[in-house]
Motif scaffolding. Sequence first.
Motif, PDB file in Angstrom:
ATOM      1  N   TYR A  19       0.835  -1.206   0.000  1.00 46.82           N
ATOM      2  CA  TYR A  19       0.000   0.000   0.000  1.00 46.82           C
ATOM      3  C   TYR A  19       0.873   1.260   0.000  1.00 46.82           C
ATOM      4  O   TYR A  19       0.539   2.248  -0.660  1.00 46.82           O
ATOM      5  CB  TYR A  19      -0.948   0.001   1.193  1.00 46.82           C
ATOM      6  N   TRP A  35      -2.364   8.046   4.142  1.00 47.02           N
ATOM      7  CA  TRP A  35      -2.955   6.811   4.627  1.00 47.02           C
ATOM      8  C   TRP A  35      -4.319   7.164   5.214  1.00 47.02           C
ATOM      9  O   TRP A  35      -4.447   8.088   5.992  1.00 47.02           O
ATOM     10  CB  TRP A  35      -2.086   6.199   5.721  1.00 47.02           C
ATOM     11  N   SER A  39      -8.088   2.201   4.884  1.00 41.74           N
ATOM     12  CA  SER A  39      -7.005   1.504   4.186  1.00 41.74           C
ATOM     13  C   SER A  39      -6.071   0.810   5.172  1.00 41.74           C
ATOM     14  O   SER A  39      -5.620  -0.315   4.920  1.00 41.74           O
ATOM     15  CB  SER A  39      -6.206   2.496   3.345  1.00 41.74           C
TER      16      SER A  39
END
Length: 91
Positions: A19, A35, A39
């Motif tokens: 990610y 972020w 997520s």
Amino acid sequence: MIRGLLFHLIPLLLPFVVYGIYLYFNKKLGGEKTWKGRSVAISTLIGLILMAVSLVTLGVLDGDPKDGVYVPPRFEDGKLIDSTVLPSGKD
């Protein structure tokens, strides 16, 4: 020890690394830059699932013999003798 630790930490941390790489390249293209809570939660869930899979895999594929007689560790003549599994003798 280190192999076992890495075998469990890598699957846990892998979704965060993937990610982070996604965010890095997405930022270069002008997209999302931070972020988000959802997520992070999804990455944590995926990491925990991968870690559980690694635990099961390690348990199933462990190279120790499954049959035989377990001899626990013991002291002999002032020295510690490691535990062993003796063959069961079924042939």
